[in-house]
Design a protein around this motif. Structure first.
Motif, mmCIF file in Angstrom:
data_model
loop_
_atom_site.group_PDB
_atom_site.id
_atom_site.type_symbol
_atom_site.label_atom_id
_atom_site.label_comp_id
_atom_site.label_asym_id
_atom_site.label_seq_id
_atom_site.Cartn_x
_atom_site.Cartn_y
_atom_site.Cartn_z
ATOM 1 N N MET A 1 0.719 -1.141 -0.183
ATOM 2 C CA MET A 1 -0.065 -0.100 -0.028
ATOM 3 C C MET A 1 0.931 1.240 -0.044
ATOM 4 S SD MET A 1 -3.070 0.760 2.644
ATOM 5 C CE MET A 1 -4.192 -0.410 2.274
ATOM 6 N N GLY A 2 0.407 2.082 -1.020
ATOM 7 C CA GLY A 2 1.476 3.430 -0.748
ATOM 8 C C GLY A 2 0.889 4.558 0.265
ATOM 9 N N ILE A 3 1.389 5.620 0.185
ATOM 10 C CA ILE A 3 1.118 6.766 1.132
ATOM 11 C C ILE A 3 0.697 7.965 0.750
ATOM 12 C CG2 ILE A 3 2.405 8.140 2.738
ATOM 13 C CD1 ILE A 3 4.428 6.109 3.118
ATOM 14 N N LEU A 4 -0.329 8.733 1.092
ATOM 15 C CA LEU A 4 -0.602 9.977 0.487
ATOM 16 C C LEU A 4 0.096 11.122 1.363
ATOM 17 C CD1 LEU A 4 -2.615 12.126 -0.939
ATOM 18 C CD2 LEU A 4 -3.992 11.954 1.415
ATOM 19 N N TYR A 5 0.881 11.800 0.684
ATOM 20 C CA TYR A 5 1.719 13.018 1.161
ATOM 21 C C TYR A 5 0.864 14.405 1.064
ATOM 22 C CZ TYR A 5 5.559 9.910 1.463
ATOM 23 O OH TYR A 5 6.510 8.652 1.943
ATOM 24 N N VAL A 6 0.705 15.055 2.147
ATOM 25 C CA VAL A 6 0.025 16.256 2.126
ATOM 26 C C VAL A 6 1.326 17.245 2.304
ATOM 27 C CG1 VAL A 6 -1.492 17.962 2.937
ATOM 28 C CG2 VAL A 6 -2.030 15.316 3.331
ATOM 29 N N VAL A 7 1.358 18.033 1.356
ATOM 30 C CA VAL A 7 2.835 18.692 1.190
ATOM 31 C C VAL A 7 2.524 20.284 0.940
ATOM 32 C CG1 VAL A 7 4.698 19.393 -0.148
ATOM 33 C CG2 VAL A 7 3.932 16.931 0.070
ATOM 34 N N PRO A 8 2.728 20.972 2.079
ATOM 35 C CA PRO A 8 2.675 22.608 1.788
ATOM 36 C C PRO A 8 3.424 23.222 0.794
ATOM 37 C CG PRO A 8 2.832 21.975 4.069
ATOM 38 C CD PRO A 8 3.436 20.672 3.289
ATOM 39 N N THR A 9 2.910 24.165 0.375
ATOM 40 C CA THR A 9 4.099 25.157 -0.870
ATOM 41 C C THR A 9 3.981 26.514 -0.096
ATOM 42 O OG1 THR A 9 1.894 25.106 -2.066
ATOM 43 C CG2 THR A 9 3.284 23.389 -2.624
ATOM 44 N N PRO A 10 4.784 27.392 -0.537
ATOM 45 C CA PRO A 10 4.787 28.580 -0.277
ATOM 46 C C PRO A 10 3.831 29.444 -0.412
ATOM 47 C CG PRO A 10 6.858 28.027 -1.303
ATOM 48 C CD PRO A 10 5.852 26.771 -1.580
ATOM 49 N N LYS A 101 -10.001 6.241 6.338
ATOM 50 C CA LYS A 101 -11.113 5.322 6.259
ATOM 51 C C LYS A 101 -10.464 3.945 5.864
ATOM 52 C CE LYS A 101 -15.251 7.978 5.988
ATOM 53 N NZ LYS A 101 -16.478 8.341 4.891
ATOM 54 N N ARG A 102 -9.734 3.999 4.762
ATOM 55 C CA ARG A 102 -9.186 2.716 4.311
ATOM 56 C C ARG A 102 -7.890 2.115 4.629
ATOM 57 N NH1 ARG A 102 -10.355 2.815 -2.315
ATOM 58 N NH2 ARG A 102 -12.314 3.922 -2.439
ATOM 59 N N GLY A 103 -7.402 2.804 5.939
ATOM 60 C CA GLY A 103 -6.221 2.381 6.526
ATOM 61 C C GLY A 103 -5.102 2.909 5.790
ATOM 62 N N ILE A 104 -5.050 3.655 4.874
ATOM 63 C CA ILE A 104 -3.674 4.367 4.022
ATOM 64 C C ILE A 104 -3.412 5.503 4.895
ATOM 65 C CG2 ILE A 104 -3.280 5.557 2.164
ATOM 66 C CD1 ILE A 104 -5.740 4.473 0.818
ATOM 67 N N GLU A 105 -1.811 5.238 4.999
ATOM 68 C CA GLU A 105 -1.074 6.287 5.684
ATOM 69 C C GLU A 105 -1.295 7.631 5.132
ATOM 70 O OE1 GLU A 105 3.413 6.424 7.728
ATOM 71 O OE2 GLU A 105 2.914 4.905 6.288
ATOM 72 N N VAL A 106 -1.244 8.443 5.913
ATOM 73 C CA VAL A 106 -1.390 9.972 5.630
ATOM 74 C C VAL A 106 -0.290 10.805 6.153
ATOM 75 C CG1 VAL A 106 -2.448 12.132 5.510
ATOM 76 C CG2 VAL A 106 -3.813 9.777 5.026
ATOM 77 N N ILE A 107 0.627 11.312 5.568
ATOM 78 C CA ILE A 107 1.922 12.121 6.126
ATOM 79 C C ILE A 107 1.730 13.335 5.737
ATOM 80 C CG2 ILE A 107 4.498 12.411 6.333
ATOM 81 C CD1 ILE A 107 4.502 9.417 5.852
ATOM 82 N N THR A 108 1.446 14.221 6.570
ATOM 83 C CA THR A 108 1.394 15.655 6.388
ATOM 84 C C THR A 108 2.628 16.559 6.835
ATOM 85 O OG1 THR A 108 -0.977 15.808 6.926
ATOM 86 C CG2 THR A 108 0.423 17.861 6.934
ATOM 87 N N LEU A 109 3.337 17.047 5.974
ATOM 88 C CA LEU A 109 4.588 17.847 6.249
ATOM 89 C C LEU A 109 4.515 19.031 6.955
ATOM 90 C CD1 LEU A 109 5.506 15.744 4.049
ATOM 91 C CD2 LEU A 109 7.123 17.219 2.881
ATOM 92 N N PRO A 110 5.194 19.641 7.633
ATOM 93 C CA PRO A 110 5.130 20.770 8.003
ATOM 94 C C PRO A 110 5.679 21.734 6.977
ATOM 95 C CG PRO A 110 7.019 19.863 8.954
ATOM 96 C CD PRO A 110 6.287 18.885 8.361
ATOM 97 N N GLY A 111 4.812 22.871 7.284
ATOM 98 C CA GLY A 111 5.396 23.995 6.161
ATOM 99 C C GLY A 111 4.363 25.324 6.299
ATOM 100 N N PRO A 112 4.569 26.066 5.195
ATOM 101 C CA PRO A 112 3.984 27.362 5.138
ATOM 102 C C PRO A 112 2.450 27.383 5.342
ATOM 103 C CG PRO A 112 5.509 27.092 3.358
ATOM 104 C CD PRO A 112 5.149 25.587 4.040
ATOM 105 N N THR A 113 1.999 28.303 6.168
ATOM 106 C CA THR A 113 0.264 28.660 5.956
ATOM 107 C C THR A 113 0.248 30.140 6.385
ATOM 108 O OG1 THR A 113 -2.073 27.846 6.764
ATOM 109 C CG2 THR A 113 0.314 27.737 8.481
ATOM 110 N N ALA A 114 -0.869 30.490 5.703
ATOM 111 C CA ALA A 114 -0.834 32.193 5.850
ATOM 112 C C ALA A 114 -1.333 32.710 7.204
ATOM 113 C CB ALA A 114 -1.788 32.671 4.917
#
Length: 237
Positions: A1-10, A101-114
């Motif tokens: 199973m793969g991973i969902l990466y949530v990636v902040p951008t500038p 819900k599907r048991g998929i790993e979600v990794i959220t990177l720290p980064g920019p937010t206004a």
């Protein structure tokens, strides 16, 4: 199973892009972007050649199951928005929820937010705060404003430059024109500014000088009114 990466951008300065974010976007199988035209400029700047497709509020309901199935099949996929952290007033929540819900790993990177630099720069209390994001434009707007007026903690609001004066005026009507607030614009960009004062002062300023760029309003908490202590044991005259 793969991973969902949530990636902040500038949100402004491209130097705010972290090395980890660049590495992640280079190594995943595919990138979901809010607007591929906007994100293409970012990816080209950092030499990222990973394939990309659109994932925005108008199509996310129809695409989340397909995307989640691809990750279940072993693909690592990254989610980015036009600027800042996906899920904060941007698409991202629905896909993240489906993956969990599907048991998929979600990794959220720290980064920019206004809102974080706007909040810290406001000079208002930030030990506790409420994030409102964009206010409703029609249904539910008055109810939300009434709730915000009674808020005992600092409130964070996103707004467009075209609606800023209207929203400040509405806040003044519900909260009082003397409520303390700040308005930050163009965060992390060349012309970044923060204006502080009462709602009345901010309305006057931005009526005279039309704002540009993305806007973050930080509204101070409702002040507690001090009441005179009465001695219940003292005889009334």
């Amino acid at each position: 199973m793969g991973i969902l990466y949530v990636v902040p951008t500038p949100v402004g300065n491209l130097s705010d892009m972290t090395p980890r974010a660049v590495e992640t976007l280079k190594n995943v199988s595919h990138i979901l972007a809010e607007d591929t035209r906007t994100s293409r400029q970012l990816l080209d700047h950092f030499g990222i050649t990973t394939s990309m497709s659109s994932h925005h509020k108008y199509n996310e309901h129809a695409t989340i199951e397909h995307v989640a199935s691809r990750i279940e099949a072993g693909e690592d996929i990254a989610l980015i928005s036009d600027a800042g952290t996906p899920g904060i007033s941007d698409p991202g929540f629905l896909l993240s929820r489906e993956c969990r819900k599907r048991g998929i790993e979600v990794i959220t990177l720290p980064g920019p937010t206004a809102f974080v630099p706007a909040l810290v720069d406001s000079g208002l209390p930030i030990d506790r705060f409420t994030f409102e994001g964009f206010l409703p434009q029609k249904k539910g707007r008055e109810t939300r404003l009434a709730e915000i007026a009674q808020n005992a903690v600092t409130t964070v609001i996103y707004e467009s430059p075209l609606r800023l004066v209207k929203t400040l005026t509405s806040l003044a009507e519900h909260c009082g024109a003397d409520r303390q607030a700040s308005v930050s614009r163009e965060i992390s960009k060349l012309h970044e500014t923060t204006c502080r004062g009462t709602l009345a002062e901010l309305i006057e300023h931005f009526t005279a000088e039309a704002p540009r760029g993305e806007i973050v309003i930080i509204l101070g908490p409702k002040e507690k009114r001090s009441t005179e202590h009465k001695n219940k044991y003292r005889e009334t005259e």
